[in-house]
Design an enzyme around this catalytic site. Sequence first.
Site, short mmCIF file in Angstrom:
data_model
loop_
_atom_site.label_atom_id
_atom_site.label_comp_id
_atom_site.label_asym_id
_atom_site.label_seq_id
_atom_site.Cartn_x
_atom_site.Cartn_y
_atom_site.Cartn_z
N GLY A 94 75.33 58.89 18.35
CA GLY A 94 75.64 59.23 16.97
C GLY A 94 74.73 58.47 16.04
O GLY A 94 73.80 57.79 16.47
N VAL A 97 77.34 55.79 23.19
CA VAL A 97 78.48 55.55 24.07
C VAL A 97 78.05 55.75 25.51
O VAL A 97 77.40 56.74 25.84
CB VAL A 97 79.66 56.49 23.72
CG1 VAL A 97 80.83 56.25 24.67
CG2 VAL A 97 80.10 56.28 22.28
N LYS A 118 80.85 51.34 23.69
CA LYS A 118 80.25 51.87 22.47
C LYS A 118 79.35 50.79 21.89
O LYS A 118 79.83 49.75 21.44
CB LYS A 118 81.33 52.26 21.47
CG LYS A 118 80.80 52.90 20.20
CD LYS A 118 81.94 53.39 19.34
CE LYS A 118 81.43 54.13 18.13
NZ LYS A 118 82.52 54.67 17.32
N ASP A 137 88.44 59.57 9.54
CA ASP A 137 87.39 60.42 10.13
C ASP A 137 87.97 61.23 11.30
O ASP A 137 87.37 61.31 12.37
CB ASP A 137 86.22 59.55 10.61
CG ASP A 137 84.92 60.36 10.78
OD1 ASP A 137 84.81 61.45 10.18
OD2 ASP A 137 84.03 59.91 11.52
#
Length: 271
Positions: free
Chosen positions: A16, A21, A36, A131
């Site tokens: 991302g 990850v 992560k 989120d």
Amino acid sequence: MSLNVRFELREKLGTGSTSDVYDAYDKNLRRHVAVKKFKKFGDVIEDAELSQRFLVDARAAAGVSHRNILTIYDAGSFNGGIAIVMELVKDSLRKMLDRTPQLPFDLVISIAAQVADGLQCLHDNGIWHRDIKPSNILIAPGNVAKIGDFGLAHIPMSELTRTGTVLGTPRYMSPEQARGEVVDHRTDIFSLGIVLFEMLAGQTPFERPPCADHVLIERIVREPALYPSQLNPDVPREFNHITARALEKKRADRYQTAAEFAAALRSVKLA
């Protein structure tokens, strides 16, 4: 504490804007976990603040135990950066919808209600996620939904959560979030309403051409949401009321708790 010695990175599972990850191996407990690992951006001050935020978020999430919240095992330095060690769940609602755009309605109810259950636990602990979206809803074996990724979560007493800053993913933002206002737990209820709508209709309620981010945000703030049955006539009409309530522009008009949202979902009678 450095995590390098204990955890061995194996397969990269995703990437991302702020993190990667990995499937990793815990050499102490001899099990696979998810690591992560947060990226560096080159700005020392920004990196230090982000690192502190992620550690604060990890500690807060680690203090909450619920079947529908991804378990946090550890956090600390890793190869010169910061990493969070979590329960390994490889599937997500995003991947599920990409494979099967139209999920069975009983599965839609189950997933959305489980996410609402997890949100209620977070909200009871003074944490709002900010989120909620399909890629942050992990799907464990048996179709157990788990809320993950606390990178934007509001943590009680945290000075790292700024007001007046637009944070989140445009398609899943609440109106107050899109305006950069101070949010509360009901922002998660709106976002889950969008996820529910997408599971029912195959797209989010404000997403139609033209769909630049600023246009989408303007619709979220000002335009009423469609009913899912307008896009998918097979959707039972009870869902129209539920999505409309979750997607009310004014917070006071939405479900006031995630538990109330979950109860409404579980009350739907399918033929």
